[in-house]
Write a protein that holds these residues in place. Structure first.
Motif, PDB file in Angstrom:
ATOM      1  N   ALA A  36       8.656 -37.275 -16.616  1.00  0.00           N
ATOM      2  CA  ALA A  36       8.852 -37.290 -18.074  1.00  0.00           C
ATOM      3  C   ALA A  36       7.536 -36.811 -18.663  1.00  0.00           C
ATOM      4  O   ALA A  36       6.537 -36.694 -17.942  1.00  0.00           O
ATOM      5  CB  ALA A  36       9.151 -38.705 -18.560  1.00  0.00           C
ATOM      6  N   ASN A  37       7.514 -36.569 -19.974  1.00  0.00           N
ATOM      7  CA  ASN A  37       6.222 -36.206 -20.580  1.00  0.00           C
ATOM      8  C   ASN A  37       5.246 -37.379 -20.471  1.00  0.00           C
ATOM      9  O   ASN A  37       4.038 -37.193 -20.489  1.00  0.00           O
ATOM     10  CB  ASN A  37       6.404 -35.854 -22.052  1.00  0.00           C
ATOM     11  CG  ASN A  37       7.169 -34.556 -22.223  1.00  0.00           C
ATOM     12  OD1 ASN A  37       7.116 -33.679 -21.365  1.00  0.00           O
ATOM     13  ND2 ASN A  37       7.893 -34.435 -23.313  1.00  0.00           N
ATOM     14  N   THR A  38       5.802 -38.602 -20.351  1.00  0.00           N
ATOM     15  CA  THR A  38       4.958 -39.803 -20.311  1.00  0.00           C
ATOM     16  C   THR A  38       4.854 -40.393 -18.902  1.00  0.00           C
ATOM     17  O   THR A  38       4.404 -41.529 -18.748  1.00  0.00           O
ATOM     18  CB  THR A  38       5.557 -40.875 -21.247  1.00  0.00           C
ATOM     19  OG1 THR A  38       6.928 -41.045 -20.860  1.00  0.00           O
ATOM     20  CG2 THR A  38       5.460 -40.461 -22.698  1.00  0.00           C
ATOM     21  N   GLY A  54       8.548 -30.789 -34.609  1.00  0.00           N
ATOM     22  CA  GLY A  54       9.244 -30.562 -33.330  1.00  0.00           C
ATOM     23  C   GLY A  54       8.620 -31.383 -32.224  1.00  0.00           C
ATOM     24  O   GLY A  54       7.700 -32.163 -32.427  1.00  0.00           O
ATOM     25  N   GLY A  55       9.091 -31.191 -31.020  1.00  0.00           N
ATOM     26  CA  GLY A  55       8.548 -31.883 -29.851  1.00  0.00           C
ATOM     27  C   GLY A  55       9.629 -32.601 -29.063  1.00  0.00           C
ATOM     28  O   GLY A  55      10.138 -32.075 -28.114  1.00  0.00           O
ATOM     29  N   PRO A  56      10.035 -33.817 -29.423  1.00  0.00           N
ATOM     30  CA  PRO A  56       9.487 -34.708 -30.447  1.00  0.00           C
ATOM     31  C   PRO A  56       8.145 -35.326 -30.038  1.00  0.00           C
ATOM     32  O   PRO A  56       7.453 -35.892 -30.880  1.00  0.00           O
ATOM     33  CB  PRO A  56      10.550 -35.803 -30.575  1.00  0.00           C
ATOM     34  CG  PRO A  56      11.251 -35.815 -29.249  1.00  0.00           C
ATOM     35  CD  PRO A  56      11.188 -34.416 -28.715  1.00  0.00           C
ATOM     36  N   GLY A 114      12.052 -27.552 -37.440  1.00  0.00           N
ATOM     37  CA  GLY A 114      12.235 -26.635 -36.313  1.00  0.00           C
ATOM     38  C   GLY A 114      12.302 -27.391 -35.003  1.00  0.00           C
ATOM     39  O   GLY A 114      11.577 -28.366 -34.790  1.00  0.00           O
ATOM     40  N   SER A 115      13.222 -26.961 -34.128  1.00  0.00           N
ATOM     41  CA  SER A 115      13.376 -27.531 -32.791  1.00  0.00           C
ATOM     42  C   SER A 115      13.815 -28.995 -32.880  1.00  0.00           C
ATOM     43  O   SER A 115      14.823 -29.256 -33.525  1.00  0.00           O
ATOM     44  CB  SER A 115      12.072 -27.368 -32.028  1.00  0.00           C
ATOM     45  OG  SER A 115      12.347 -27.485 -30.679  1.00  0.00           O
ATOM     46  N   TYR A 116      13.042 -29.964 -32.320  1.00  0.00           N
ATOM     47  CA  TYR A 116      13.469 -31.352 -32.536  1.00  0.00           C
ATOM     48  C   TYR A 116      13.524 -31.601 -34.052  1.00  0.00           C
ATOM     49  O   TYR A 116      14.397 -32.332 -34.533  1.00  0.00           O
ATOM     50  CB  TYR A 116      12.517 -32.348 -31.863  1.00  0.00           C
ATOM     51  CG  TYR A 116      12.880 -33.778 -32.174  1.00  0.00           C
ATOM     52  CD1 TYR A 116      13.823 -34.454 -31.411  1.00  0.00           C
ATOM     53  CD2 TYR A 116      12.316 -34.434 -33.273  1.00  0.00           C
ATOM     54  CE1 TYR A 116      14.195 -35.757 -31.731  1.00  0.00           C
ATOM     55  CE2 TYR A 116      12.684 -35.733 -33.596  1.00  0.00           C
ATOM     56  CZ  TYR A 116      13.613 -36.392 -32.817  1.00  0.00           C
ATOM     57  OH  TYR A 116      13.977 -37.679 -33.128  1.00  0.00           O
ATOM     58  N   GLY A 117      12.616 -30.984 -34.792  1.00  0.00           N
ATOM     59  CA  GLY A 117      12.625 -31.118 -36.256  1.00  0.00           C
ATOM     60  C   GLY A 117      13.906 -30.519 -36.839  1.00  0.00           C
ATOM     61  O   GLY A 117      14.405 -30.982 -37.870  1.00  0.00           O
ATOM     62  N   PRO A 128      14.941 -20.190 -24.594  1.00  0.00           N
ATOM     63  CA  PRO A 128      15.417 -20.861 -23.379  1.00  0.00           C
ATOM     64  C   PRO A 128      15.446 -22.383 -23.516  1.00  0.00           C
ATOM     65  O   PRO A 128      16.011 -23.070 -22.671  1.00  0.00           O
ATOM     66  CB  PRO A 128      14.362 -20.458 -22.345  1.00  0.00           C
ATOM     67  CG  PRO A 128      13.101 -20.300 -23.143  1.00  0.00           C
ATOM     68  CD  PRO A 128      13.502 -19.880 -24.543  1.00  0.00           C
ATOM     69  N   ARG A 129      14.810 -22.923 -24.568  1.00  0.00           N
ATOM     70  CA  ARG A 129      14.730 -24.387 -24.695  1.00  0.00           C
ATOM     71  C   ARG A 129      15.905 -24.943 -25.495  1.00  0.00           C
ATOM     72  O   ARG A 129      16.549 -25.886 -25.087  1.00  0.00           O
ATOM     73  CB  ARG A 129      13.438 -24.789 -25.411  1.00  0.00           C
ATOM     74  CG  ARG A 129      12.202 -24.232 -24.768  1.00  0.00           C
ATOM     75  CD  ARG A 129      10.992 -24.802 -25.438  1.00  0.00           C
ATOM     76  NE  ARG A 129       9.805 -24.036 -25.086  1.00  0.00           N
ATOM     77  CZ  ARG A 129       8.574 -24.429 -25.308  1.00  0.00           C
ATOM     78  NH1 ARG A 129       8.351 -25.566 -25.917  1.00  0.00           N
ATOM     79  NH2 ARG A 129       7.551 -23.681 -24.971  1.00  0.00           N
ATOM     80  N   VAL A 130      16.105 -24.341 -26.681  1.00  0.00           N
ATOM     81  CA  VAL A 130      17.271 -24.701 -27.495  1.00  0.00           C
ATOM     82  C   VAL A 130      18.056 -23.396 -27.601  1.00  0.00           C
ATOM     83  O   VAL A 130      17.729 -22.516 -28.399  1.00  0.00           O
ATOM     84  CB  VAL A 130      16.852 -25.217 -28.894  1.00  0.00           C
ATOM     85  CG1 VAL A 130      18.085 -25.598 -29.691  1.00  0.00           C
ATOM     86  CG2 VAL A 130      15.900 -26.399 -28.774  1.00  0.00           C
ATOM     87  N   GLY A 140      12.271 -15.936 -29.011  1.00  0.00           N
ATOM     88  CA  GLY A 140      12.652 -17.137 -28.289  1.00  0.00           C
ATOM     89  C   GLY A 140      12.454 -18.364 -29.161  1.00  0.00           C
ATOM     90  O   GLY A 140      12.912 -18.399 -30.303  1.00  0.00           O
ATOM     91  N   HIS A 141      11.693 -19.341 -28.622  1.00  0.00           N
ATOM     92  CA  HIS A 141      11.482 -20.611 -29.318  1.00  0.00           C
ATOM     93  C   HIS A 141      10.259 -20.481 -30.228  1.00  0.00           C
ATOM     94  O   HIS A 141       9.220 -21.078 -29.979  1.00  0.00           O
ATOM     95  CB  HIS A 141      11.275 -21.697 -28.259  1.00  0.00           C
ATOM     96  CG  HIS A 141      11.529 -23.079 -28.749  1.00  0.00           C
ATOM     97  ND1 HIS A 141      12.770 -23.521 -29.124  1.00  0.00           N
ATOM     98  CD2 HIS A 141      10.697 -24.143 -28.925  1.00  0.00           C
ATOM     99  CE1 HIS A 141      12.687 -24.787 -29.504  1.00  0.00           C
ATOM    100  NE2 HIS A 141      11.437 -25.183 -29.401  1.00  0.00           N
ATOM    101  N   GLY A 142      10.380 -19.655 -31.254  1.00  0.00           N
ATOM    102  CA  GLY A 142       9.253 -19.381 -32.156  1.00  0.00           C
ATOM    103  C   GLY A 142       9.333 -17.917 -32.566  1.00  0.00           C
ATOM    104  O   GLY A 142      10.157 -17.174 -32.031  1.00  0.00           O
TER     105      GLY A 142
HETATM  106  C1  LIG Z   1       5.988 -30.594 -20.346  1.00  0.00           C
HETATM  107  C2  LIG Z   1       7.140 -30.074 -21.143  1.00  0.00           C
HETATM  108  O1  LIG Z   1       7.238 -28.899 -21.438  1.00  0.00           O
HETATM  109  N1  LIG Z   1       8.063 -30.941 -21.461  1.00  0.00           N
HETATM  110  C3  LIG Z   1       9.196 -30.571 -22.219  1.00  0.00           C
HETATM  111  C4  LIG Z   1      10.374 -31.378 -21.853  1.00  0.00           C
HETATM  112  C5  LIG Z   1       8.892 -30.758 -23.681  1.00  0.00           C
HETATM  113  O2  LIG Z   1       8.494 -31.815 -24.127  1.00  0.00           O
HETATM  114  N2  LIG Z   1       9.099 -29.725 -24.434  1.00  0.00           N
HETATM  115  C6  LIG Z   1       8.863 -29.759 -25.846  1.00  0.00           C
HETATM  116  C7  LIG Z   1       7.484 -29.276 -26.169  1.00  0.00           C
HETATM  117  C8  LIG Z   1       9.877 -28.865 -26.507  1.00  0.00           C
HETATM  118  O3  LIG Z   1       9.893 -27.683 -26.294  1.00  0.00           O
HETATM  119  N3  LIG Z   1      10.758 -29.513 -27.245  1.00  0.00           N
HETATM  120  C9  LIG Z   1      11.661 -28.798 -28.062  1.00  0.00           C
HETATM  121  C10 LIG Z   1      13.005 -29.440 -28.050  1.00  0.00           C
HETATM  122  C11 LIG Z   1      10.988 -28.776 -29.435  1.00  0.00           C
HETATM  123  O4  LIG Z   1      10.166 -27.855 -29.623  1.00  0.00           O
HETATM  124  O5  LIG Z   1      11.133 -29.724 -30.201  1.00  0.00           O
END
Ligand SMILES: CC(=O)N[C@@H](C)C(=O)N[C@@H](C)C(=O)N[C@@H](C)C(=O)O
Length: 595
Positions: A176-178, A378-380, A456-459, A540-542, A570-572
């Motif tokens: 996970a990220n954590t 975003g992120g979250p 944007g994204s999660y946002g 590729p992410r969303v 892409g994502h941006g």
């Molecule tokens: C290490 C890593 O890349 N983990 C990913 C799961 C992650 O957290 N990605 C975010 C930075 C991401 O791209 N989230 C999208 C949904 C967004 O930008 O909100």
């Protein structure tokens, strides 16, 4: 006298982004990636001359720059139209067109991990043959041999540090990220860097210093700190922590035997110097609030890339971390920092009493149009910080106030806080946003009839969810590549994200009820306000389908939805003309719906 008209959208968006840089060992060449000519390319300066020239032309986003220690070539990673399938290219030392070096099928990824001290061996990770967990390989430039040295298993595994003798290797494995564990491989033996890899913690930034590995971890702690692993005794111990600040990066100055430490402290960063022998820690003053990269070279000089709310990306140099010389002169066309807005750092109480920090950018009275934009980041697991966004400064100039809360799950507020969004994308963070909106009304910052929602994204996901569940708050909504359905999103992310989706978001079967409750598509009936959806076709992410489906469903219901699809992003938005197109369209949309 001649009078000049108000700054245009174009003026703000003619500011450039610098995404990365690298300085040669002899400090004669500094190469950086920027969209100076409209698309992302590599630019160079022959130091001390700071006039940039085009160094490598490829018109694509860059993932890394590595200069051969002997100055014979430069390595760089590029993807295609934002697809994030980065591959490794070589460029002649004088510059030119990047030529493919470690590449494969366009759908595969190749990430640089390490270049040997003599510049002969390239260690890299690839999705080829192991898309979810990644394999590590080494390419020998002398005989062109290429061998696998580690097969990723269990979770995505990255080679992160190699000892000078290339006999010891540190790998990080992400759950996970954590939750990222680190282990060192010495011959056939493998040792965990922390006492118990089964305990949830992060390990990152490993650095070999003689017979010790220094690294950053939050093992048994709320804030990440520097720890070490003794390769002789195989013992773990804590080296240095800083109260209420998470250490985020560690740069080793081999000449002076000290570390440059970057800490994340809420909405801004701090830079420190830590002398290993005297154990003296010194806080340095920096020319920018947020630092995105630090590089220390052989002489001990330190280079940073960073930005502040009113200062776009720039690169600075210092002989020893005290006193900075600005090497790039990236600025907003025709505007001074005084023409822009510095945010107030505020905090408010959420639904359960939790204190949430936020950035409040107030439009200057002479520009104020009375409207506020609510911006969930975003992120979250990221945060809104004191960094320049041309979009924010442009909208502020047009009179919009902007409010950006660092809801639960944001980084910079300790390990427990960032975990609060895990397996809870739609409840706690959403209620933090609702509490923020009520706080804006209560404090007379925002008029109930004058609130817009943009994310944007999660946002973007949060914008869709808030729209579906709390449409009464907003005049209109802009969703930039936000996931619209958690069931389809969880299955469409990149292969190397899949092993971490369970902890991050959840399991679509086990958590079916929650996925339904937290998916924006569940609340189509509530999405009654005008909406603009923006999406990059190569994201590729969303993936594009996340935006396609919400637009199709709302259009079928007869709702007012505009859709802007960018074929080569892409994502941006990395290409200047696309960026200008996107933000002009957003501005037009907001102005149309001011009422
Ligand atoms: C290490 C890593 O890349 N983990 C990913 C799961 C992650 O957290 N990605 C975010 C930075 C991401 O791209 N989230 C999208 C949904 C967004 O930008 O909100």
């Amino acid at each position: 006298m001649i009078t000049f008209s108000k700054p245009t959208v174009e003026q703000f968006f003619r500011t450039y982004v610098i995404t990365n840089f690298s300085v040669s060992n002899d400090e004669k060449k500094l190469i950086f990636s920027a969209n100076l000519n409209g698309k992302m390319n590599l630019w160079a300066m022959d130091l001390p001359d700071t006039y940039p020239y085009l160094f490598a032309h490829h018109d694509e986003s860059n993932s890394f720059i590595k200069i051969d220690p002997e100055n014979r070539y430069v390595l760089a990673g590029f993807d295609k139209d934002g697809d994030e399938n980065h591959q490794i290219y070589a460029i002649a030392n004088e510059g030119g067109l990047p030529q493919p070096l470690i590449t494969g099928d366009p759908s595969e990824k190749f990430f640089l991990s390490h270049l040997s001290e003599d510049g002969q061996r390239i260690y890299y990770m690839t999705s080829e043959g192991n898309p979810s967990f990644l394999n590590t390989r080494v390419r020998n430039l002398e005989d062109n041999s290429d061998e696998i040295i580690h097969v990723g298993e269990v979770s995505p595994t990255n080679l992160t540090a190699v000892s000078d003798d290339e006999k010891k290797f540190v790998y990080l494995r992400s759950f996970a990220n954590t939750y990222v564990t680190g282990f060192v491989k010495v011959g056939n033996e493998t040792y965990s860097l922390t006492p118990d890899p089964n305990k949830v913690h992060v390990t990152f930034e490993p650095v070999f210093v003689d017979e010790t590995i220094y690294f950053v971890t939050d093992y048994d702690s709320e804030y990440s700190y520097v720890a070490k692993f003794d390769l002789n005794t195989k013992e773990f111990s804590q080296v240095l922590s800083i109260d209420n600040e998470s250490i985020n990066s560690l740069e080793w100055d081999k000449t002076n035997k000290l570390f440059y430490l970057l800490t994340e402290n809420g909405v801004q960063d701090n830079l420190y110097k830590y002398n290993l022998s005297s154990e003296k820690l010194e806080k340095l003053s920096t020319p920018v609030d947020v630092i995105e990269k630090v590089q220390v070279v052989k002489s001990g000089s330190v280079y940073i890339l960073g930005r502040s709310a009113t200062i776009p990306h720039n690169i600075f140099q210092s002989a020893d971390g005290s006193g900075w010389e600005q090497l790039t002169n990236n600025r907003v066309l025709g505007l001074s920092t005084e023409d822009m807005v510095e945010p107030d750092v505020v905090s408010y109480k959420s639904f359960d009493g939790m204190e949430i920090e936020a950035l409040l950018f107030k439009a200057k009275p002479e520009n104020d149009n009375g409207h506020t934009i609510f911006w969930p980041h975003g992120g979250p697991q990221a945060s809104e910080r004191k960094f320049f966004r041309s979009m924010f400064q442009c909208f502020l100039n047009r009179g919009y106030t902007i409010f950006a809360p660092n809801f639960r799950g944001s980084t910079g507020y300790g390990s427990s806080f960032v975990k609060l969004v895990e397996q809870d994308w739609g409840e706690g963070p959403r209620l933090d946003c609702v509490a923020a909106i009520e706080w804006l009304f209560e404090n007379n910052i925002t008029d109930r009839e004058k609130l817009f929602l943009v994310g944007g994204s999660y946002g973007g996901y949060m914008a869709l969810l808030l729209h579906g569940r709390h449409a009464e708050y907003f005049k209109a909504v802009v969703d930039i590549f936000g996931p619209s359905d958690l069931f389809t999103f969880v299955n469409s992310v990149p292969a190397h994200w899949k092993p971490i989706m369970d902890r991050w978001l959840g399991d679509p079967e086990r958590d079916k009820e929650r996925f339904i409750k937290d998916s924006p598509v569940t609340y189509l009936d509530g999405m009654v306000k005008p909406m603009l959806v923006i999406q990059g076709a190569k994201d590729p992410r969303v993936v594009k389908e996340e935006s396609d489906q919400i637009v199709e469903k709302l259009t079928a219901e007869g709702r007012e939805v505009e859709y802007l699809l960018l074929e080569d992003e892409g994502h941006g938005f990395s290409k200047k003309e696309n960026e200008i197109r996107v933000y002009s369209r957003m501005l037009e949309f907001l102005e149309k719906h001011q009422g």
